[in-house]
Design a protein around this motif. Structure first.
Motif, PDB file in Angstrom:
ATOM      1  N   LEU A  85       0.836  -1.207   0.000  1.00 59.74           N
ATOM      2  CA  LEU A  85       0.000   0.000   0.000  1.00 59.74           C
ATOM      3  C   LEU A  85       0.869   1.255   0.000  1.00 59.74           C
ATOM      4  N   VAL A  86       1.896   1.262   0.839  1.00 57.25           N
ATOM      5  CA  VAL A  86       2.800   2.425   0.898  1.00 57.25           C
ATOM      6  C   VAL A  86       3.525   2.598  -0.433  1.00 57.25           C
ATOM      7  N   ALA A  87       4.034   1.497  -0.991  1.00 54.46           N
ATOM      8  CA  ALA A  87       4.763   1.574  -2.258  1.00 54.46           C
ATOM      9  C   ALA A  87       3.855   2.017  -3.395  1.00 54.46           C
ATOM     10  N   THR A  88       2.607   1.580  -3.385  1.00 54.08           N
ATOM     11  CA  THR A  88       1.685   1.969  -4.453  1.00 54.08           C
ATOM     12  C   THR A  88       1.404   3.466  -4.399  1.00 54.08           C
ATOM     13  N   VAL A  89       1.153   3.983  -3.216  1.00 55.98           N
ATOM     14  CA  VAL A  89       0.841   5.407  -3.094  1.00 55.98           C
ATOM     15  C   VAL A  89       2.063   6.261  -3.425  1.00 55.98           C
ATOM     16  N   LEU A  90       3.226   5.884  -2.902  1.00 56.56           N
ATOM     17  CA  LEU A  90       4.406   6.732  -3.067  1.00 56.56           C
ATOM     18  C   LEU A  90       5.154   6.458  -4.371  1.00 56.56           C
ATOM     19  N   VAL A  91       5.493   5.188  -4.611  1.00 62.12           N
ATOM     20  CA  VAL A  91       6.339   4.858  -5.753  1.00 62.12           C
ATOM     21  C   VAL A  91       5.537   4.876  -7.053  1.00 62.12           C
ATOM     22  N   VAL A  92       4.389   4.177  -7.073  1.00 60.78           N
ATOM     23  CA  VAL A  92       3.550   4.220  -8.266  1.00 60.78           C
ATOM     24  C   VAL A  92       3.003   5.642  -8.454  1.00 60.78           C
ATOM     25  N   GLY A  93       2.761   6.344  -7.338  1.00 60.83           N
ATOM     26  CA  GLY A  93       2.322   7.731  -7.443  1.00 60.83           C
ATOM     27  C   GLY A  93       3.350   8.601  -8.133  1.00 60.83           C
ATOM     28  N   GLU A  94       4.637   8.397  -7.854  1.00 62.92           N
ATOM     29  CA  GLU A  94       5.683   9.150  -8.541  1.00 62.92           C
ATOM     30  C   GLU A  94       5.733   8.778 -10.019  1.00 62.92           C
ATOM     31  N   ALA A  95       5.530   7.489 -10.325  1.00 63.03           N
ATOM     32  CA  ALA A  95       5.464   7.074 -11.727  1.00 63.03           C
ATOM     33  C   ALA A  95       4.297   7.748 -12.434  1.00 63.03           C
ATOM     34  N   GLU A  96       3.188   7.892 -11.726  1.00 62.09           N
ATOM     35  CA  GLU A  96       2.029   8.567 -12.308  1.00 62.09           C
ATOM     36  C   GLU A  96       2.330  10.037 -12.595  1.00 62.09           C
ATOM     37  N   ARG A  97       3.095  10.663 -11.716  1.00 64.42           N
ATOM     38  CA  ARG A  97       3.475  12.059 -11.947  1.00 64.42           C
ATOM     39  C   ARG A  97       4.339  12.189 -13.198  1.00 64.42           C
ATOM     40  N   LEU A  98       5.181  11.193 -13.434  1.00 61.75           N
ATOM     41  CA  LEU A  98       6.074  11.251 -14.584  1.00 61.75           C
ATOM     42  C   LEU A  98       5.374  10.870 -15.883  1.00 61.75           C
ATOM     43  N   MET A  99       4.544   9.818 -15.851  1.00 61.02           N
ATOM     44  CA  MET A  99       3.970   9.276 -17.078  1.00 61.02           C
ATOM     45  C   MET A  99       2.554   9.739 -17.355  1.00 61.02           C
ATOM     46  N   GLY A 100       1.837  10.166 -16.313  1.00 64.38           N
ATOM     47  CA  GLY A 100       0.421  10.440 -16.480  1.00 64.38           C
ATOM     48  C   GLY A 100      -0.413   9.243 -16.042  1.00 64.38           C
ATOM     49  N   PRO A 101      -1.722   9.446 -15.792  1.00 62.87           N
ATOM     50  CA  PRO A 101      -2.538   8.378 -15.206  1.00 62.87           C
ATOM     51  C   PRO A 101      -2.739   7.175 -16.114  1.00 62.87           C
ATOM     52  N   TRP A 102      -3.030   7.409 -17.391  1.00 63.45           N
ATOM     53  CA  TRP A 102      -3.374   6.273 -18.255  1.00 63.45           C
ATOM     54  C   TRP A 102      -2.160   5.402 -18.550  1.00 63.45           C
ATOM     55  N   ARG A 103      -1.016   6.016 -18.759  1.00 63.20           N
ATOM     56  CA  ARG A 103       0.191   5.229 -18.980  1.00 63.20           C
ATOM     57  C   ARG A 103       0.556   4.428 -17.732  1.00 63.20           C
ATOM     58  N   THR A 104       0.357   5.029 -16.561  1.00 62.29           N
ATOM     59  CA  THR A 104       0.645   4.323 -15.313  1.00 62.29           C
ATOM     60  C   THR A 104      -0.265   3.117 -15.155  1.00 62.29           C
ATOM     61  N   LEU A 105      -1.553   3.301 -15.406  1.00 63.55           N
ATOM     62  CA  LEU A 105      -2.499   2.188 -15.301  1.00 63.55           C
ATOM     63  C   LEU A 105      -2.149   1.092 -16.299  1.00 63.55           C
ATOM     64  N   ALA A 106      -1.801   1.494 -17.522  1.00 62.42           N
ATOM     65  CA  ALA A 106      -1.428   0.504 -18.536  1.00 62.42           C
ATOM     66  C   ALA A 106      -0.183  -0.259 -18.122  1.00 62.42           C
ATOM     67  N   ALA A 107       0.814   0.439 -17.581  1.00 67.66           N
ATOM     68  CA  ALA A 107       2.046  -0.227 -17.152  1.00 67.66           C
ATOM     69  C   ALA A 107       1.762  -1.201 -16.021  1.00 67.66           C
ATOM     70  N   PHE A 108       0.938  -0.815 -15.064  1.00 66.93           N
ATOM     71  CA  PHE A 108       0.596  -1.683 -13.932  1.00 66.93           C
ATOM     72  C   PHE A 108      -0.081  -2.955 -14.418  1.00 66.93           C
ATOM     73  N   VAL A 109      -1.070  -2.817 -15.292  1.00 64.34           N
ATOM     74  CA  VAL A 109      -1.842  -3.968 -15.756  1.00 64.34           C
ATOM     75  C   VAL A 109      -1.018  -4.850 -16.681  1.00 64.34           C
ATOM     76  N   VAL A 110      -0.343  -4.243 -17.642  1.00 61.77           N
ATOM     77  CA  VAL A 110       0.386  -5.024 -18.650  1.00 61.77           C
ATOM     78  C   VAL A 110       1.539  -5.794 -18.022  1.00 61.77           C
ATOM     79  N   THR A 111       2.351  -5.134 -17.202  1.00 62.79           N
ATOM     80  CA  THR A 111       3.496  -5.835 -16.608  1.00 62.79           C
ATOM     81  C   THR A 111       3.051  -6.908 -15.629  1.00 62.79           C
ATOM     82  N   ALA A 112       1.957  -6.650 -14.891  1.00 64.91           N
ATOM     83  CA  ALA A 112       1.456  -7.664 -13.963  1.00 64.91           C
ATOM     84  C   ALA A 112       0.972  -8.903 -14.717  1.00 64.91           C
TER      85      ALA A 112
END
Length: 836
Positions: A85-112
């Protein structure tokens, strides 16, 4: 006011939440899923685990094609869930700041999904081939949010700057590979696949051009990366402690660093049966030597590696050498105890394992990993520039070697005195054969028969104590060698130089304080000369430091000092005041550069010659860029980190490594006496940075000399002109007499014996012209000089004084090595091509 502040905080919180909508939604889904399924405290169990998890066994039972995705939202336990939970909010949150929301969601789903799918397929292929690892982990059901988190972060690395992109990729991949090698669970394989997929996905999304070119690092960044990689590999065996049932290829090597010997009391009860197991006798022997020493000894080699990593972070070459030695020792231990002993030992099981393909693979990787780490450290040894004094190094070797000999002798002597307290009775030969085993971690003892077992108190004490005592001494000595304060003599010499500089010095005098210099002092201590030794030449760092009337006597004494050591003395980057002294000594001089000087007191920025500078200032002000005059120690961490990022981007663009000698980097701007000029935009982003070295007279700063000068690649045009002009105006207000824009190495103004005219020039200038031509494409000395001319400076020539023309070939090699101290074979070939 309170309500206004509260409203402002709410607005900022709302803006932050909107900018992290995807990461917050993903974290909320994990938490709600755990609550809804009752798996918050225990993790998914039973049928639920098969349906929401992934892996070969789960898919075979449920045929759930959504398992690879749902597995990313559940954790196997509450602590893992909390960390996710902490990593998702902070680390994935930073990725979202860099890539934008849709790219972040796509990266999360596709890589998983893709990593779990590919991993399950590989596991299934292993099962078809009856591969041992796949069979052993067949029933594992994976629920792991970190697979998707790691994949998302690796995807986002393509959108990071040079500094963090390299850090995330090198350290992230190192961590997942080490965990896979030591733990070896299916989730570890999925994470590695997700990391690799993230790299590919990020390159596609960011349209990152594929290249085989490795971006260069500064000295500080290179040693930081190597040090952290060493620390990761040193911590790797700890994974074996927390994963006792791991299946990684390095799991056996990790066993060496934990106490796996059986306890005596429960073993006696288990073996006190009419027909005890065949291995009871061996286990009882192992249990009898399972004392406090075994527990203490196990992790001590890893502690030495951790200390070495800390020392390497501080640039200590001795730390790097210790790390190389310990890693080579670990490779030898792995080769012997997991190769030679099983192959030729008495254990049938171990002998068969050693002969299998998987046994050979395990052995090869166990030997290769520490050897590769040692090779990487050796290849980057040039970045560890802080050398230990010969006295300290000799003492370290004497303490470590003497301790080993003393403890080994104690074991042999006490062993012979108490030989009846061993079973069988000890002999000199049996004690000698047993001696090496007393100094290595005890985990390997399961792999060979115990030929000499202590039974009496004296024998047991010496048997148990010599190994831990030796490694405790090594730990203490290593800490003293690489973590303690630097050599007292070198520190005292540096303080003497600083004291002389405060009385008065030339504009380049502060260069003498830089790391890597050596110091010579006159007999009365009134004059100092900073120098470096390369290619048999002692190259001075600008003028002597001290009263000018004593320079000639000091120069002659320094030359005698160098002659006594077989060095050719070179006085480099000296000003016009030193030229008559050189000629009086019968030496020749040639021009090697030009210093550009501005007088702040007369600075007005008026006139046609200042038009470009005025336009740059106006452009910067319209863009909301402000000027900050400060010191590095006063910077907030965010601004200090941005300076490192700017520097790394600059270094990465160069075809040759970072220069040294008279050109500083990020290490030098951390000096508390050095001032910084920053250009900062309205959002708090550093656009450009300069550093200024002080020039003193009678303890007061009367001048500043430009050193570090770098800008963000995408900053506005003219930001550097704005920054230097603002610094000059600040100096004018402070009453500074002289501003030096520093030297342009190997460059002279047009029409004044230009160094780039090699044809028909004297021999010294032809040598320097070749060096200038080799370095110009990478470092642009001419364009740098042209930039400095915008500030309407006056010019001060810089010279090289040398004994005679016979030393010029060595002088050219010495200057090239001084400016490129970290150059390797590839760099030397590149310079050679530029000379042809």
């Amino acid at each position: 006011m309170t309500s206004i502040a509260l409203s402002a905080r709410r607005l900022r919180a709302g803006a932050w939440a909107r900018g992290h909508a995807v990461s917050l939604a993903l974290a909320a889904t994990m938490l709600v899923g755990a609550l809804a399924t009752g798996s918050l405290l225990t993790g998914p169990r039973g049928t639920l685990s098969d349906w929401i998890g992934t892996g070969a066994e789960a898919f075979a039972q449920t045929h759930n094609f959504l398992g690879p995705l749902t597995a990313a939202f559940f954790a196997p336990g509450p602590l893992v869930l909390l960390a996710a939970l902490v990593a998702t909010v902070l680390v994935v949150g930073e990725a979202e700041r860099l890539m934008g929301p849709w790219r972040t969601l796509a990266a999360f789903v596709v890589t998983a999904y893709a990593s779990a799918g590919i991993g399950t397929l590989l596991q299934s292929l292993g099962l078809l081939a009856h591969e041992r690892w796949s069979v052993r982990i067949q029933e594992y059901v994976v629920t792991d949010p970190f697979t998707a988190i790691i994949g998302t972060v690796m995807t986002a690395s393509a959108f990071m700057g040079t500094l963090w992109r390299r850090r995330v990729r090198i350290l992230g991949l190192s961590a997942v590979v080490i965990v896979l090698l030591y733990a070896g669970h299916p989730s570890d394989l999925f994470r590695l696949i997700a990391a690799l997929l993230g790299l590919v996905l990020g390159a596609l999304i960011a349209r990152e051009k594929p290249t085989l070119r490795v971006a260069r690092s500064s000295h500080r960044e290179a040693r930081s990366l190597v040090s952290v990689v060493l620390l990761v590999t040193a911590v790797g065996p700890v994974v074996s402690v927390f994963s006792p049932h791991g299946y990684g290829l390095l799991q056996p090597l990790g066993v060496l660093f934990r106490n796996t010997l059986p306890s005596l009391a429960p073993l006696q009860r288990a073996c006190a049966v009419p027909s005890p197991a065949l291995h009871c006798a061996a286990d009882l022997a192992l249990a009898r030597i399972n004392g406090p020493g075994a527990v203490i000894l196990a992790p001590l080699p890893l502690v030495v590696l951790a200390l070495a990593a800390i020392g390497m972070l501080r640039g200590r070459r001795s730390a790097a050498l210790v790390a190389i030695a310990v890693n080579v020792l670990l490779a030898a231990m792995a080769a012997f105890y997991y190769g030679f002993v099983p192959a030729f030992g008495e254990s049938t099981v171990l002998s068969q394992s050693a002969g299998s393909v998987e046994g050979v693979v395990r052995l090869s990787i166990a030997v290769a990993v520490p050897l590769v780490v040692a090779a990487v450290i050796l290849a980057t040894l040039r970045h560890f520039t802080v050398r230990t004094s010969a006295t300290r190094a000799v003492r370290y070797v004497a303490v470590v070697g003497g301790s080993f000999l003393a403890l080994a002798g104690t074991f042999l002597a006490v062993g012979m005195l108490a030989r009846a307290q061993f079973a069988p009775v000890a002999t000199p030969a049996s004690l000698l054969l047993e001696l090496p085993d007393r100094f290595v971690p005890v985990g390997f003892l399961r792999l060979e028969a115990i030929d000499l077992l202590p039974s009496g108190p004296l024998a047991l004490a010496v048997y148990d104590a010599v190994g831990p005592l030796f490694w405790l001494i090594v730990v203490a000595a290593t800490a003293w060698l690489i973590v303690a304060t630097p050599d007292a003599v070198a520190s005292a010499e540096l303080e003497r130089v600083r004291a002389l500089l405060r009385h008065g010095s030339g504009s380049l005098g502060h260069l003498a304080t830089w790391r890597g210099n050596r110091y010579w002092f006159s007999a009365d201590g009134a004059v100092a000369i900073a120098y470096r030794v390369h290619s048999g030449c002692a190259v001075s760092v600008s003028d002597p430091i001290g009263p000018a009337e004593q320079w000639e006597a000091a120069a002659r004494a320094f030359v005698d000092f160098c002659d006594d050591r077989g060095w050719d003395a070179l006085f480099y980057s000296v000003h016009d005041d030193f030229v008559p002294i050189a000629h009086a000594m019968g030496w020749a001089t040639t021009r090697v550069g030009t210093e550009t000087i501005v007088r702040p007191a007369s600075l007005t920025l008026q006139g046609r010659s200042w038009q470009d500078v005025r336009s740059s200032i106006n452009r910067a002000e319209r863009a909301g860029i402000r000027f900050l005059w400060t010191r590095h120690a006063e910077l907030p961490p965010a601004l200090a980190l941005q300076i490192d990022e700017i520097s790394e981007s600059w270094v990465a663009e160069k075809d040759l490594p970072e220069l040294g000698f008279t050109l500083g980097g990020t290490d030098e701007l951390r000096d508390p006496e050095v001032a910084l000029g920053l250009a900062i935009d309205a959002g708090g982003q550093v656009e450009a940075v300069t550093s200024w070295m002080p020039r003193y007279r009678d303890g007061r700063v009367v001048g500043w000399t430009l050193d570090f000068m770098r800008r963000r690649p995408d900053s506005i045009n003219g930001v550097m002109e704005f920054l230097i002009a603002s610094s000059a105006l600040q100096m004018r207000d402070d009453g500074i007499e002289e501003l030096s824009l520093s030297a342009a190495p190997l460059v002279a103004p047009e029409g004044e014996d230009a160094l780039d005219r090699a044809d028909g020039a004297p021999a010294p200038q032809r040598v320097l012209a070749l060096l200038a031509r080799a370095l110009e494409p990478a470092y642009g000395f001419r364009s740098l000089f042209a930039f400095k001319r915008k500030f309407s400076p006056s010019y001060a020539p810089l010279h090289l004084a040398y004994r005679d023309a016979l030393v010029l070939p060595a002088a050219g090699a010495a200057l090239a090595r001084a400016y490129l101290p970290s150059a390797g074979v590839r760099d030397a070939l590149q310079v050679a091509r530029a000379l042809l």
